[in-house]
Write a protein that holds these residues in place. Sequence first.
Motif, PDB file in Angstrom:
ATOM      1  N   ALA A 159      35.337  52.794  40.522  1.00 34.12           N
ATOM      2  CA  ALA A 159      36.484  52.301  41.288  1.00 34.12           C
ATOM      3  C   ALA A 159      37.751  52.845  40.653  1.00 34.12           C
ATOM      4  O   ALA A 159      37.950  52.709  39.440  1.00 34.12           O
ATOM      5  CB  ALA A 159      36.508  50.773  41.295  1.00 34.12           C
ATOM      6  N   VAL A 160      38.609  53.476  41.460  1.00 35.26           N
ATOM      7  CA  VAL A 160      39.843  54.089  40.972  1.00 35.26           C
ATOM      8  C   VAL A 160      41.003  53.626  41.859  1.00 35.26           C
ATOM      9  O   VAL A 160      40.919  53.680  43.092  1.00 35.26           O
ATOM     10  CB  VAL A 160      39.756  55.636  41.018  1.00 35.26           C
ATOM     11  N   ASN A 161      42.095  53.197  41.218  1.00 39.64           N
ATOM     12  CA  ASN A 161      43.272  52.741  41.983  1.00 39.64           C
ATOM     13  C   ASN A 161      42.899  51.636  42.972  1.00 39.64           C
ATOM     14  O   ASN A 161      43.251  51.690  44.153  1.00 39.64           O
ATOM     15  CB  ASN A 161      43.907  53.896  42.766  1.00 39.64           C
ATOM     16  N   CYS A 162      42.211  50.623  42.496  1.00 35.86           N
ATOM     17  CA  CYS A 162      41.782  49.543  43.380  1.00 35.86           C
ATOM     18  C   CYS A 162      42.344  48.204  42.908  1.00 35.86           C
ATOM     19  O   CYS A 162      42.694  48.029  41.752  1.00 35.86           O
ATOM     20  CB  CYS A 162      40.256  49.460  43.425  1.00 35.86           C
ATOM     21  N   ARG A 163      42.422  47.284  43.840  1.00 38.70           N
ATOM     22  CA  ARG A 163      42.833  45.918  43.538  1.00 38.70           C
ATOM     23  C   ARG A 163      41.774  44.952  44.072  1.00 38.70           C
ATOM     24  O   ARG A 163      41.215  45.170  45.158  1.00 38.70           O
ATOM     25  CB  ARG A 163      44.193  45.598  44.167  1.00 38.70           C
ATOM     26  N   PHE A 164      41.528  43.886  43.315  1.00 39.31           N
ATOM     27  CA  PHE A 164      40.529  42.889  43.681  1.00 39.31           C
ATOM     28  C   PHE A 164      41.178  41.515  43.600  1.00 39.31           C
ATOM     29  O   PHE A 164      41.519  41.045  42.512  1.00 39.31           O
ATOM     30  CB  PHE A 164      39.317  42.977  42.754  1.00 39.31           C
ATOM     31  N   PHE A 165      41.348  40.871  44.755  1.00 40.76           N
ATOM     32  CA  PHE A 165      42.050  39.605  44.847  1.00 40.76           C
ATOM     33  C   PHE A 165      41.165  38.532  45.482  1.00 40.76           C
ATOM     34  O   PHE A 165      40.594  38.741  46.566  1.00 40.76           O
ATOM     35  CB  PHE A 165      43.313  39.730  45.716  1.00 40.76           C
ATOM     36  N   ASN A 166      41.054  37.381  44.808  1.00 41.91           N
ATOM     37  CA  ASN A 166      40.454  36.183  45.401  1.00 41.91           C
ATOM     38  C   ASN A 166      39.038  36.404  45.918  1.00 41.91           C
ATOM     39  O   ASN A 166      38.653  35.861  46.954  1.00 41.91           O
ATOM     40  CB  ASN A 166      41.332  35.656  46.538  1.00 41.91           C
ATOM     41  N   ASN A 167      38.255  37.184  45.188  1.00 39.14           N
ATOM     42  CA  ASN A 167      36.847  37.318  45.520  1.00 39.14           C
ATOM     43  C   ASN A 167      36.047  36.308  44.701  1.00 39.14           C
ATOM     44  O   ASN A 167      36.422  35.952  43.583  1.00 39.14           O
ATOM     45  CB  ASN A 167      36.378  38.740  45.226  1.00 39.14           C
ATOM     46  N   THR A 168      34.922  35.859  45.257  1.00 35.30           N
ATOM     47  CA  THR A 168      34.155  34.829  44.570  1.00 35.30           C
ATOM     48  C   THR A 168      32.666  34.983  44.841  1.00 35.30           C
ATOM     49  O   THR A 168      32.258  35.538  45.863  1.00 35.30           O
ATOM     50  CB  THR A 168      34.621  33.423  45.012  1.00 35.30           C
ATOM     51  N   CYS A 169      31.883  34.498  43.876  1.00 33.91           N
ATOM     52  CA  CYS A 169      30.431  34.473  44.045  1.00 33.91           C
ATOM     53  C   CYS A 169      29.933  33.089  43.645  1.00 33.91           C
ATOM     54  O   CYS A 169      30.725  32.160  43.482  1.00 33.91           O
ATOM     55  CB  CYS A 169      29.764  35.580  43.235  1.00 33.91           C
ATOM     56  N   ALA A 170      28.636  32.939  43.461  1.00 30.35           N
ATOM     57  CA  ALA A 170      28.045  31.635  43.135  1.00 30.35           C
ATOM     58  C   ALA A 170      28.791  30.960  41.988  1.00 30.35           C
ATOM     59  O   ALA A 170      29.116  31.590  40.987  1.00 30.35           O
ATOM     60  CB  ALA A 170      26.581  31.817  42.771  1.00 30.35           C
ATOM     61  N   SER A 171      29.030  29.668  42.124  1.00 28.23           N
ATOM     62  CA  SER A 171      29.866  28.964  41.160  1.00 28.23           C
ATOM     63  C   SER A 171      29.110  28.448  39.954  1.00 28.23           C
ATOM     64  O   SER A 171      29.735  28.097  38.945  1.00 28.23           O
ATOM     65  CB  SER A 171      30.576  27.796  41.859  1.00 28.23           C
ATOM     66  N   VAL A 172      27.787  28.364  40.019  1.00 28.52           N
ATOM     67  CA  VAL A 172      26.993  27.914  38.881  1.00 28.52           C
ATOM     68  C   VAL A 172      25.743  28.779  38.760  1.00 28.52           C
ATOM     69  O   VAL A 172      25.334  29.439  39.718  1.00 28.52           O
ATOM     70  CB  VAL A 172      26.601  26.427  38.993  1.00 28.52           C
TER      71      VAL A 172
END
Length: 372
Positions: free
Chosen positions: A198-211
């Motif tokens: 990944a180059v020049n990327c932004r990752f905002f408010n992503n989510t996966c399993a919480s436990v």
Amino acid sequence: MKPNFLFLKYCVFLFSIVLLASCSSDDSTETVTIINPLDNPFDGIPAGNPNGNFPIPAEASLEDVSNPTTIVGDGTPESCTGQVFIDAVTKGGKIVFNCGPDPVTITLNQPAKVFNNTSQEIVIDGGGLITLSGNNQTRILYMNTCDQNQVWTTDHCQNQDHPRLTVQNITFANGNSTNETEYDGGGAIWVRGGRFKAVNCRFFNNTCASVGPDVGGGAIRVFSQYNNLPVFIVNSTFGGKEGFGNSGSNGGAISSIGVSWTIINSLFSHNSAIGNGGNPSQSGTPGGGSGGAIYNDGNTMTLTLLGSHIEANQVNDFGAAIFFVSNDHSGNVIINESTIQNNIGGSWYPSYPGISAHADTDISVTNSTITE
């Protein structure tokens, strides 16, 4: 005046891509300068650590998209739908966007999935204007060389050199893989096999399993890279400011098992490992809560952090910034020209605040600051 300004800026960016391509070579020791098209974003913050100046090796740089396989859109935002993008990924090759001169968010209702037999190189380039959104309902991008539904192309799917997937000049937001059961983790991107960067990327408010004791990667989860070569994360931002962080049981931003990472000039902040009970999970707990920004588990692997900044990430258990466990004690960590500070919670062998690792883990620190 804003549309004209952005269109001009996009043209300058495309010219820079062609210029970089014309100067490239097969010498992996060559370094390049990466021009950041996300330096005037309309949401969040720019891609990458603003103080990161570490040289970029050619193999970790932008891919040339001057001759794309597929152009998503016909020049209008309305033409750039989630289904059009999903179809483009299905075809493989080099994918660019023509959605007009303004920033555009493309919302998906299911993951875009790579087919392993379409092309050896798959590049998704947002030109600094595209956000791919999972709408808090779905993962955004999936590649798995060992998934028969995506076509097996070798008899050694766990160690093959293709597809080589690159995402560049693009934002991934609101990806959510909590409904995934077989391939969990990786709220925005899940990868197994081939190569990924990944180059020049932004990752905002992503989510996966919480436990869970061994699930994670609020933004990215990766397995089985070809010949144990590293995943490159270059000039990218995970979170960046309050309200934009990624989260998961472990590895609020990124997570992997048995994978090496080389992270260059990147920013991790306000990401959270929200599980609890550790790994293995303590009695009476669901497990998780380690690696506020980064979670690495496996055997012989290397985490390399160059020109990067990790701050204000949070855990419930271990490794407020980094959780790194080499089960056979053969892995190592390299930190150069980087800063790790003000991360919250967690401790384990605290020679370096915010980093949890076995006491005998080889951690090399050069020209860097690591503080509470």
